[in-house]
Design a protein around this motif. Structure first.
Motif, PDB file in Angstrom:
ATOM      1  N   PRO A   1      19.050  30.782  38.424  1.00 41.29           N
ATOM      2  CA  PRO A   1      20.045  31.863  38.566  1.00 41.29           C
ATOM      3  C   PRO A   1      19.558  32.994  39.469  1.00 41.29           C
ATOM      4  N   LEU A   2      18.235  33.187  39.539  1.00 46.77           N
ATOM      5  CA  LEU A   2      17.702  34.283  40.352  1.00 46.77           C
ATOM      6  C   LEU A   2      17.829  34.001  41.843  1.00 46.77           C
ATOM      7  N   LEU A   3      17.884  32.705  42.200  1.00 44.93           N
ATOM      8  CA  LEU A   3      17.898  32.353  43.617  1.00 44.93           C
ATOM      9  C   LEU A   3      19.179  32.811  44.306  1.00 44.93           C
ATOM     10  N   ASP A   4      20.246  33.012  43.529  1.00 40.24           N
ATOM     11  CA  ASP A   4      21.525  33.439  44.112  1.00 40.24           C
ATOM     12  C   ASP A   4      21.683  34.949  44.160  1.00 40.24           C
ATOM     13  N   VAL A   5      20.745  35.666  43.551  1.00 44.43           N
ATOM     14  CA  VAL A   5      20.884  37.121  43.499  1.00 44.43           C
ATOM     15  C   VAL A   5      20.385  37.726  44.812  1.00 44.43           C
ATOM     16  N   PRO A   6      21.186  38.595  45.447  1.00 46.42           N
ATOM     17  CA  PRO A   6      20.703  39.250  46.672  1.00 46.42           C
ATOM     18  C   PRO A   6      19.396  40.011  46.393  1.00 46.42           C
ATOM     19  N   THR A   7      18.489  39.973  47.365  1.00 46.24           N
ATOM     20  CA  THR A   7      17.147  40.537  47.162  1.00 46.24           C
ATOM     21  C   THR A   7      17.183  41.989  46.690  1.00 46.24           C
ATOM     22  N   VAL A   8      18.075  42.771  47.300  1.00 42.30           N
ATOM     23  CA  VAL A   8      18.141  44.194  46.938  1.00 42.30           C
ATOM     24  C   VAL A   8      18.478  44.351  45.454  1.00 42.30           C
ATOM     25  N   THR A   9      19.443  43.564  44.998  1.00 46.89           N
ATOM     26  CA  THR A   9      19.845  43.621  43.588  1.00 46.89           C
ATOM     27  C   THR A   9      18.708  43.165  42.691  1.00 46.89           C
ATOM     28  N   LEU A  10      18.057  42.113  43.139  1.00 48.03           N
ATOM     29  CA  LEU A  10      16.950  41.548  42.376  1.00 48.03           C
ATOM     30  C   LEU A  10      15.863  42.605  42.118  1.00 48.03           C
ATOM     31  N   VAL A  11      15.461  43.262  43.199  1.00 47.38           N
ATOM     32  CA  VAL A  11      14.395  44.260  43.081  1.00 47.38           C
ATOM     33  C   VAL A  11      14.859  45.438  42.223  1.00 47.38           C
ATOM     34  N   GLN A  12      16.126  45.829  42.422  1.00 44.99           N
ATOM     35  CA  GLN A  12      16.685  46.922  41.618  1.00 44.99           C
ATOM     36  C   GLN A  12      16.629  46.588  40.126  1.00 44.99           C
ATOM     37  N   ARG A  13      17.014  45.361  39.815  1.00 44.71           N
ATOM     38  CA  ARG A  13      17.022  44.936  38.408  1.00 44.71           C
ATOM     39  C   ARG A  13      15.616  44.859  37.839  1.00 44.71           C
ATOM     40  N   ARG A  14      14.680  44.377  38.672  1.00 47.12           N
ATOM     41  CA  ARG A  14      13.304  44.273  38.193  1.00 47.12           C
ATOM     42  C   ARG A  14      12.770  45.662  37.877  1.00 47.12           C
ATOM     43  N   ARG A  15      13.057  46.602  38.760  1.00 45.20           N
ATOM     44  CA  ARG A  15      12.597  47.964  38.519  1.00 45.20           C
ATOM     45  C   ARG A  15      13.199  48.515  37.247  1.00 45.20           C
ATOM     46  N   ARG A  16      14.490  48.240  37.066  1.00 44.66           N
ATOM     47  CA  ARG A  16      15.157  48.752  35.872  1.00 44.66           C
ATOM     48  C   ARG A  16      14.543  48.121  34.625  1.00 44.66           C
ATOM     49  N   ARG A  17      14.188  46.841  34.748  1.00 45.22           N
ATOM     50  CA  ARG A  17      13.577  46.143  33.608  1.00 45.22           C
ATOM     51  C   ARG A  17      12.327  46.877  33.145  1.00 45.22           C
ATOM     52  N   PHE A  18      11.495  47.313  34.119  1.00 42.32           N
ATOM     53  CA  PHE A  18      10.255  47.976  33.749  1.00 42.32           C
ATOM     54  C   PHE A  18      10.448  49.481  33.550  1.00 42.32           C
ATOM     55  N   ARG A  19      11.532  50.007  34.117  1.00 40.48           N
ATOM     56  CA  ARG A  19      11.820  51.420  33.916  1.00 40.48           C
ATOM     57  C   ARG A  19      12.230  51.692  32.468  1.00 40.48           C
ATOM     58  N   ARG A  20      12.922  50.732  31.871  1.00 43.44           N
ATOM     59  CA  ARG A  20      13.482  51.036  30.559  1.00 43.44           C
ATOM     60  C   ARG A  20      12.425  51.080  29.462  1.00 43.44           C
ATOM     61  N   PHE A  21      11.215  50.564  29.712  1.00 49.35           N
ATOM     62  CA  PHE A  21      10.186  50.642  28.678  1.00 49.35           C
ATOM     63  C   PHE A  21       9.782  52.083  28.417  1.00 49.35           C
ATOM     64  N   GLY A  22       9.950  52.927  29.434  1.00 47.89           N
ATOM     65  CA  GLY A  22       9.693  54.332  29.182  1.00 47.89           C
ATOM     66  C   GLY A  22      10.799  54.924  28.331  1.00 47.89           C
TER      67      GLY A  22
END
Ligand SMILES: [Zn+2]
Length: 564
Positions: free
Chosen positions: A532-553
């Protein structure tokens, strides 16, 4: 010599370096540096701020941390009691004081850690506050200055404290992307998770005189290696000699030096694209898992079992056509990290993993899966190469921790880990991690800042080993099983905490009992998560990854305005 000034303090204080009896007012005027021997005493964060910031210019962040106890940690004392005591002793809400200030007329965002508060440890609230400070810098288009003083990650918050290394790193990456300066000022002591993330990934790294900085502490290195440490090991001069800091600055020169650096790099308002704050937090339900529960200590033993499949085993079974790539291009090829090109169900990708072994000889040859700085830099090279080639990255985590040796420190272990975490947080290609055995602290995270983090059922992932935690927080050496339970290091626990996205079931018994079946399950899990990740545009992918690690704070710390 103590730096704090409790009410009713005596007029005199004895230097911790030369034992000279010093008139306290004179000492304070000398910025808490002993006029006799030059010892730089530890400073409380408010004092540090008043030494560095232009008078009256400091404006604290509007938010303060409130109660944080994400895993209900209890050793001989409940964590909440330790927190309450730290607050009462320091008058601070947390181990960092954040805000904006001007230094020599240049406005900057400023976060100053306070070692008195639980050893300056990096927990969810500290990570959140420093991240917000970095976001302030981005929003206001100003530099970020971090003053570090820390023993490392806060083990009472388990793997969530480890995640803070990624949370802060992705915020630092955002500043790097728009070309805003980041400066870290190392003060004594700076170790562990703080050293291996924002303390060393800043553009400029200054060390105050008398600072010691490293990934592993001297006591641990001595224990693990059985070696005496070289003279001056991990001191500011050692760091300078080994290329790890830009300069060593005595305290009385620090403010002027910072002022010069900030002024020299002050941005013109016109030379950057419009900065925007990251999007607001997506609320996301915590994943749940119905994996059967086993005692945490029992799981630790299974995770370390020498019969468990290793990275090279999975490269044989789960993947096809592995071509190993070697070397960090800087003079080393660490055997504890293997990586290269491979196929998964016909798709090309880059696989990078820690390699242990099944026999004592194999384990020794692979340094027990403990990566040196060269290992981290090899991994970094392969990650970047994958992104350039448009290949997804799969990482397999199986390490007791990063190599805690003398050479590792000389070659910049902390900075090597920090650079991996930061780079992964913004790597423009899909990244999926599987924790296959042991996920030991910063060494694990250096390969695990991913879009999807999977974990085998009997793997563990922890901010510190149960033995290490027990040695620090419990009396006696037999408390490792209790520490294992308190740390919440099993896959089901971490899934509940959102650190891990999915538990990959193991065969009856464990992976060691049926490696082939495990290889098939891992393959299915990887495909289900990667495709499923292969279809995600790179910009969105990176944004989501950041959000994933941002929310631990934010999600964990319950940080809100006006508290305390
Ligand atoms: Zn002295």
């Amino acid at each position: 010599m103590t730096a704090t000034a409790p009410s009713g303090e005596s007029l005199w204080s004895r230097c911790g370096g030369c034992a000279a009896l010093l008139y306290r007012k004179r000492l304070r005027r000398n910025l808490d540096v002993c006029p006799e021997c030059g010892l730089h005493a530890r400073l409380a964060a408010p004092e540090r701020v008043s030494q560095l910031a232009d008078p009256g210019s400091f404006r604290p962040l509007p938010e303060h941390a409130v109660e944080v106890d994400p895993i209900g940690f209890v050793d001989v004392l409940p964590y909440s009691h330790r927190l309450a005591a730290a607050r009462a002793d320091t008058g601070l809400a947390e181990a960092v004081l954040c805000g904006t200030a001007t230094i020599g007329g240049s406005r900057c965002a400023l976060a100053v850690m306070d070692f008195r508060f639980l050893g300056g440890s990096l927990g969810c609230a500290v990570g959140e506050l420093i991240t917000r400070t970095a976001e302030q810098a981005l929003e206001l288009d100003i530099a970020l200055v971090l003053v570090t003083a820390s023993g490392g990650a806060r083990m009472q918050e388990g793997a969530l404290s480890l995640m803070q290394m990624a949370t802060v790193s992705q915020a630092m990456a955002a500043l790097r992307e728009v070309g805003l300066l980041t400066v870290s000022v190392l003060t004594d002591p700076t170790y562990g998770g703080v050293a291996a993330s924002f303390a060393t990934s800043a553009d400029l790294v200054l060390a105050e005189s008398g600072t010691r900085m490293g990934f592993a502490g001297p006591r641990v290195i001595r224990q693990v290696t059985g070696r005496n440490l070289p003279e001056g090991f991990q001191t500011a001069e050692f760091l300078l000699r080994h290329g790890q800091v830009d300069m060593v600055v005595p305290r009385h020169a620090l403010r002027a030096r910072l002022a010069t650096l900030l002024a020299a790099t002050r941005r013109r308002a016109t030379n950057r694209p419009g900065a925007t704050a990251p999007p607001p937090e997506a609320s996301r339900p915590m994943p749940t898992s119905r994996t059967p529960v086993r005692d945490a200590w029992e799981t630790v033993r299974l995770a370390r079992h020498p019969g468990r499949p290793t990275t090279l085993d999975y490269l044989e079974t789960t993947f096809d056509g592995f071509t190993e790539l070697h070397g960090d291009r800087l003079g080393g090829d660490c055997p504890a990290v293997v990586g290269g090109l491979a196929r998964l169900d016909g798709r090309h990708l880059m696989v990078i993993g820690h390699q242990k072994g099944h026999t004592t000889a194999e384990l020794a040859a692979r340094n027990f899966g403990m990566a040196t700085p060269a290992g981290h830099r090899k991994a970094l090279r392969l990650m970047r190469l994958a992104a350039r080639l448009g290949l997804p990255v799969v990482t397999l985590v199986d390490t007791p921790g990063a190599d805690p040796g003398v050479e590792a420190e000389e070659h910049g272990q902390a900075a090597a880990i920090a650079e991996n975490i930061l780079t992964l947080s913004v790597l423009p290609t899909p990244v999926v991690t599987v924790v296959i055995g042991e996920g030991g602290s910063g060494g694990a995270l250096a390969l695990a800042v991913a879009d999807r983090v999977l974990m085998l059922q009997h793997a563990v992932y922890s901010v510190i080993s149960p033995e290490g935690c027990a040695a620090i927080l419990w009396p006696g050496r037999t408390a490792a099983p209790q520490a294992a339970r308190a740390l919440r290091l099993t896959a089901p626990d971490l899934c509940r905490l959102g650190v891990v996205d999915e538990v990959v079931p193991e065969p009856d018994g464990s992976a060691a009992d049926d490696p082939e079946a495990t290889a098939r399950t891992v393959r299915q899990a990887l495909l289900a998560n990667l495709l499923p990740l292969l279809d995600v545009p790179t910009v969105t992918l990176v944004q989501r990854r950041r959000r994933r690690f941002r929310r631990f704070g934010a999600a964990r710390a319950g940080v809100r305005a006006g508290a305390r």
